[in-house]
Motif scaffolding. Structure first.
Motif, mmCIF file in Angstrom:
data_model
loop_
_atom_site.group_PDB
_atom_site.id
_atom_site.type_symbol
_atom_site.label_atom_id
_atom_site.label_comp_id
_atom_site.label_asym_id
_atom_site.label_seq_id
_atom_site.Cartn_x
_atom_site.Cartn_y
_atom_site.Cartn_z
ATOM 1 N N ARG A 112 40.687 34.887 68.037
ATOM 2 C CA ARG A 112 39.228 34.926 68.114
ATOM 3 C C ARG A 112 38.813 35.430 69.495
ATOM 4 O O ARG A 112 39.406 35.043 70.506
ATOM 5 C CB ARG A 112 38.712 33.515 67.894
ATOM 6 C CG ARG A 112 37.238 33.406 67.790
ATOM 7 C CD ARG A 112 36.863 31.976 67.461
ATOM 8 N NE ARG A 112 35.448 31.905 67.248
ATOM 9 C CZ ARG A 112 34.811 30.862 66.782
ATOM 10 N NH1 ARG A 112 35.490 29.771 66.489
ATOM 11 N NH2 ARG A 112 33.527 30.884 66.623
ATOM 12 N N SER A 113 37.809 36.255 69.568
ATOM 13 C CA SER A 113 37.409 36.814 70.858
ATOM 14 C C SER A 113 36.771 35.754 71.749
ATOM 15 O O SER A 113 36.159 34.790 71.281
ATOM 16 C CB SER A 113 36.426 37.972 70.672
ATOM 17 O OG SER A 113 35.128 37.497 70.411
ATOM 18 N N MET A 114 36.944 35.951 73.042
ATOM 19 C CA MET A 114 36.346 35.056 74.018
ATOM 20 C C MET A 114 34.824 35.102 73.896
ATOM 21 O O MET A 114 34.156 34.062 73.960
ATOM 22 C CB MET A 114 36.782 35.444 75.429
ATOM 23 C CG MET A 114 36.347 34.459 76.480
ATOM 24 S SD MET A 114 36.933 34.877 78.118
ATOM 25 C CE MET A 114 38.658 34.463 77.944
ATOM 26 N N LEU A 115 34.274 36.291 73.698
ATOM 27 C CA LEU A 115 32.821 36.447 73.585
ATOM 28 C C LEU A 115 32.289 35.663 72.394
ATOM 29 O O LEU A 115 31.324 34.900 72.513
ATOM 30 C CB LEU A 115 32.456 37.932 73.465
ATOM 31 C CG LEU A 115 30.970 38.227 73.274
ATOM 32 C CD1 LEU A 115 30.162 37.754 74.472
ATOM 33 C CD2 LEU A 115 30.758 39.707 73.026
ATOM 34 N N GLU A 116 32.912 35.818 71.240
ATOM 35 C CA GLU A 116 32.467 35.119 70.030
ATOM 36 C C GLU A 116 32.546 33.600 70.225
ATOM 37 O O GLU A 116 31.614 32.874 69.884
ATOM 38 C CB GLU A 116 33.339 35.542 68.843
ATOM 39 C CG GLU A 116 33.033 34.806 67.561
ATOM 40 C CD GLU A 116 34.019 35.112 66.446
ATOM 41 O OE1 GLU A 116 33.854 34.527 65.372
ATOM 42 O OE2 GLU A 116 34.952 35.911 66.650
ATOM 43 N N GLU A 141 31.690 34.070 80.839
ATOM 44 C CA GLU A 141 32.281 33.879 82.169
ATOM 45 C C GLU A 141 32.729 32.433 82.373
ATOM 46 O O GLU A 141 33.790 32.176 82.937
ATOM 47 C CB GLU A 141 31.277 34.287 83.260
ATOM 48 C CG GLU A 141 31.793 34.147 84.660
ATOM 49 C CD GLU A 141 32.927 35.105 85.004
ATOM 50 O OE1 GLU A 141 33.527 34.918 86.075
ATOM 51 O OE2 GLU A 141 33.228 36.018 84.226
ATOM 52 N N THR A 142 31.932 31.484 81.891
ATOM 53 C CA THR A 142 32.309 30.076 81.990
ATOM 54 C C THR A 142 33.584 29.813 81.206
ATOM 55 O O THR A 142 34.515 29.179 81.723
ATOM 56 C CB THR A 142 31.171 29.175 81.477
ATOM 57 O OG1 THR A 142 30.038 29.330 82.336
ATOM 58 C CG2 THR A 142 31.589 27.707 81.433
ATOM 59 N N LEU A 143 33.648 30.318 79.984
ATOM 60 C CA LEU A 143 34.857 30.128 79.183
ATOM 61 C C LEU A 143 36.063 30.783 79.846
ATOM 62 O O LEU A 143 37.148 30.205 79.895
ATOM 63 C CB LEU A 143 34.654 30.677 77.766
ATOM 64 C CG LEU A 143 35.844 30.534 76.816
ATOM 65 C CD1 LEU A 143 36.280 29.080 76.689
ATOM 66 C CD2 LEU A 143 35.514 31.132 75.461
ATOM 67 N N ARG A 144 35.869 31.975 80.396
ATOM 68 C CA ARG A 144 36.968 32.671 81.069
ATOM 69 C C ARG A 144 37.479 31.853 82.258
ATOM 70 O O ARG A 144 38.683 31.701 82.454
ATOM 71 C CB ARG A 144 36.518 34.056 81.540
ATOM 72 C CG ARG A 144 37.643 34.901 82.139
ATOM 73 C CD ARG A 144 37.150 36.243 82.637
ATOM 74 N NE ARG A 144 36.268 36.124 83.785
ATOM 75 C CZ ARG A 144 36.675 35.804 85.015
ATOM 76 N NH1 ARG A 144 37.939 35.588 85.259
ATOM 77 N NH2 ARG A 144 35.814 35.734 86.001
ATOM 78 N N LYS A 145 36.572 31.301 83.034
ATOM 79 C CA LYS A 145 36.966 30.500 84.192
ATOM 80 C C LYS A 145 37.689 29.222 83.778
ATOM 81 O O LYS A 145 38.651 28.814 84.424
ATOM 82 C CB LYS A 145 35.752 30.159 85.052
ATOM 83 C CG LYS A 145 35.221 31.332 85.840
ATOM 84 C CD LYS A 145 34.004 30.931 86.641
ATOM 85 C CE LYS A 145 33.460 32.090 87.448
ATOM 86 N NZ LYS A 145 32.255 31.684 88.193
ATOM 87 N N ILE A 146 37.238 28.595 82.701
ATOM 88 C CA ILE A 146 37.907 27.379 82.233
ATOM 89 C C ILE A 146 39.297 27.731 81.726
ATOM 90 O O ILE A 146 40.280 27.066 82.062
ATOM 91 C CB ILE A 146 37.076 26.682 81.132
ATOM 92 C CG1 ILE A 146 35.771 26.146 81.721
ATOM 93 C CG2 ILE A 146 37.882 25.551 80.490
ATOM 94 C CD1 ILE A 146 34.765 25.683 80.678
#
Length: 100
Positions: free
Chosen positions: A28-32, A42-47
């Motif tokens: 599943r894509s990070m954006l979705e 960006e928050t999800l990427r940092k976590i």
């Protein structure tokens, strides 16, 4: 408010959290995922990368919900394997932190 430096245990727990979320997200894509959880990509990427080792409870709850993870599963994965109940900077047991 001055934020105290993270302890090594908090950094390690954040890295385990990020790894868990990446695995649970799968293809599943990070954006979705981020948009469905109503957090910024960006928050999800940092976590996921461990750069945010102590994210807000509501953020983790939202992401876990989108990924079909229970908070019990998340805690079991990120807590210390020896079950020593590591204490956070505020002096609370991590289980108490999750319940707050």
């Amino acid at each position: 408010m001055v934020r105290l430096p993270l302890t090594p245990a908090e950094v390690e727990r954040g890295q385990r959290l990020g790894a868990l979320l990446r695995r649970a997200r799968g293809d599943r894509s990070m954006l979705e995922t981020a948009l469905d959880a109503r957090v910024s990509p960006e928050t999800l990427r940092k976590i996921e990368s461990g750069r945010v080792a102590t994210p807000a409870f509501s953020t983790i709850a939202a992401i876990a919900d989108v990924l079909g993870l229970s908070l019990d599963e998340v805690w079991a994965e990120i807590s210390r394997p020896d079950g020593d109940g590591a204490t956070t900077r505020a002096g609370r047991n991590a289980r108490e932190w999750l319940a707050s």
